[in-house]
Design an enzyme around this catalytic site. Structure first.
Site, mmCIF file in Angstrom:
data_model
loop_
_atom_site.group_PDB
_atom_site.id
_atom_site.type_symbol
_atom_site.label_atom_id
_atom_site.label_comp_id
_atom_site.label_asym_id
_atom_site.label_seq_id
_atom_site.Cartn_x
_atom_site.Cartn_y
_atom_site.Cartn_z
ATOM 1 C CB SER A 70 -53.621 -3.025 31.334
ATOM 2 O OG SER A 70 -53.048 -2.073 30.854
ATOM 3 C CE LYS A 93 -51.403 -6.188 30.674
ATOM 4 N NZ LYS A 93 -50.129 -6.421 30.820
ATOM 5 C CG HIS A 121 -52.857 -4.062 26.538
ATOM 6 N ND1 HIS A 121 -51.495 -3.631 27.205
ATOM 7 C CD2 HIS A 121 -53.551 -2.897 26.768
ATOM 8 C CE1 HIS A 121 -51.633 -2.513 28.038
ATOM 9 N NE2 HIS A 121 -53.103 -2.198 27.612
ATOM 10 C CG ASN A 122 -48.068 -5.608 28.033
ATOM 11 O OD1 ASN A 122 -49.166 -5.263 28.308
ATOM 12 N ND2 ASN A 122 -47.280 -6.002 28.984
ATOM 13 C CD GLU A 133 -47.483 -1.205 27.939
ATOM 14 O OE1 GLU A 133 -48.465 -1.572 28.068
ATOM 15 O OE2 GLU A 133 -46.448 -1.499 28.474
#
Ligand code: 3PG
Length: 499
Positions: free
Chosen positions: A132, A186, A189-190, A193
């Site tokens: 990222s 990940k 994480h997104n 986001e």
């Protein structure tokens, strides 16, 4: 730099923005690296940008593979999905057992598991790694989330530690866990986001349509917030967007951009997995749904006409409301991170990832898109209590949230009264209010399920499951004709008779 066989210690397949910049970052740290792309223009761009650095691009795969030291370390940064499989297929005949393949794209974690099994069976090392940071992160220091084959990771660890972002001297990369743990983390994480971006967009809507602020004033609010406890990469870029003029005009580029938000799928995957794991992340779900809803432009325009007039401005005193809004945003941000962290904890148990949530918060503090000051608090919470079930249980977080809740209520109440849409703000608040409800009204849902479908219910203070015949027998028979659903659990437990 001129190529000689077996010159390079690391290779990259895919010289798009991320791949090219990661290679340049590695070259800046004195690693001799090679890149491959079918697209000759990308190879040329690498040559141009990498002039004078130990980096070389290739446009044929065999030449590229031959240029690497053995055992080879090759990373792919190509679009997720079928392209990853076809690159692996093309690459495999050129490799030798013991070579390492790294998938640095946003692959779905189940694809990573499948690919790891197939490649390991063929004698190769393979691991998935979330990366990222976007273009700038890749070039000057991303946050990286490698998982899977630990031995293989250790081979390339010094390189990744050298190029990662650093916070307090520590690299924003760590081994995440076995299997597809890196890609799973990940993905979440997104998801976070998506949640944070939706909250910022709703804030923009409130400032613009609720308070009637112009772009300059909105930019000032985001700038001010970014200088305080809300400091984050996403607010930082947002304040820049509010200062960016459309070329040769007197207005912001933002005002020319269509209000239809696209996505590449990682937010949706987060929501899908969360539902599979029965772990609610409603702020993230809302963010995914709102990107989709934004695409129904024509329908929205029709309904705007049909159900007009437009929402009324907020009947509030600006300075006091802005104070509440800062609290509300802080509150929502905490809730969004908390949902993501709880999903990680649940997945860690379900998939035996052994995730260290403090370590994950730590490597998210620099380089990545969701980096923020608040990640220090998340890091502290999970460092003190690695098994913490939910971030809201942490005492410091509790104090911060308690202080911010009144602002969240003021903002949602004012927006709702004025007819201004704040779906993620409202969802976060309702999620919080539900989580702190010791007895929810869900007992009624259980009664209804048992009434129409004999799905049974559990009783307070009793073991087992129960079914009741809720209507006299003849009515019950009539009701049964209305439903296709039958008993889901033929219980041996006593039936509680009708009174
Ligand atoms: C990315 O992976 O590029 C972003 O983090 C998410 O992309 P999206 O908003 O297009 O899904």
């Amino acid at each position: 730099m001129s190529a000689t066989p077996t010159t390079f210690s690391f290779g990259m397949i895919g010289l798009g923005t991320m791949g090219r910049n990661l290679l340049l970052n590695l070259a800046d740290h004195d690693f001799a690296v090679a890149g491959y792309d079918k697209d000759a223009s990308k190879v040329s761009l690498l040559a141009e940008e990498g002039a004078g650095k130990p980096v070389q691009g290739f446009s044929t795969l065999p030449e590229f593979v031959d240029s690497l030291h053995t055992p080879r370390s090759i990373m792919m940064l190509v679009p997720a999905g079928k392209i990853v499989d076809s690159v692996i297929e093309e690459l495999r005949p050129l490799l030798a057992p013991g070579d390492i393949i790294i998938d640095g794209g946003n692959s779905h974690f189940t694809d990573t598991d499948r690919r790891a099994a197939a490649l390991e069976a063929a004698g190769f090392h393979f691991f998935g790694m979330g990366v990222s940071g976007g273009e700038e992160g890749a070039r000057f220091g991303p946050s990286m989330m490698p998982g899977g084959d630990k031995e293989a990771y250790q081979v390339v660890q010094p390189m990744f530690e050298a190029i990662a972002a650093r916070v307090e001297g520590e690299p924003c990369v760590t081994y995440i866990g076995p299997g597809a743990a890196g890609h799973f983390v990940k993905m979440v994480h997104n998801g976070i986001e998506y949640g944070l971006m939706q909250l910022i967009a709703e804030t923009y809507g409130l400032l613009k349509n609720g308070l009637g602020l112009d772009n300059a004033a909105i930019g000032q609010v985001f700038t001010q917030w970014n200088n305080g406890r809300l400091q984050s990469f996403l607010l930082d870029i947002t304040k820049d967007i509010f200062a960016f003029q459309a070329p040769n005009t007197d207005h912001l580029l933002l005002d020319d951009i269509k209000d239809e938000a696209r996505s590449k799928g990682t937010g949706k995957w987060t929501s899908q997995v969360a539902m599979d794991l029965e772990l609610p992340v409603p702020t993230i779900d809302t963010a995914v749904a709102l990107r989709d809803l934004s695409k129904y432009k024509v329908l929205r325009e029709q309904l705007a006409t049909l159900y007009g007039p437009a929402p009324t401005p907020l009947a509030v005193e600006h300075a006091a409301f802005l104070t509440s809004l800062e609290q509300a945003f802080f509150f929502n941000m905490v809730i969004t991170y908390a949902q993501g962290m709880q999903l990680l904890a649940k997945a860690s148990k379900e998939y035996s990832y052994g995730l260290q949530l403090a370590e994950i918060a730590k490597i998210w503090r620099g380089g990545c898109i969701i980096r923020s000051s608040f990640l220090n608090d998340i890091f502290n919470a999970f460092q003190q209590a690695p098994q913490l079930e939910h971030l809201l249980l942490d005492e410091r977080v509790r104090d911060l949230v308690t202080q911010a809740v009144p602002g969240a209520r003021t903002v949602v109440a004012a927006a709702v009264a004025a007819g201004l849409a704040v779906p993620a703000y409202a969802t976060s608040l309702s999620y919080f209010d539900t989580l702190r409800t010791a007895r929810m009204p869900s007992n009624l849902i259980q009664a209804q399920r048992d009434y129409f479908g004999a799905h049974t219910y559990e009783l307070i203070g009793h073991e087992g499951v129960f079914h009741t015949q809720w209507t006299p027998a003849h009515e019950d028979a009539a009701n049964k004709q209305d439903t296709q659903e039958g008993p889901e659990n033929k219980s041996e437990q006593p039936v509680i008779p009708n009174k």
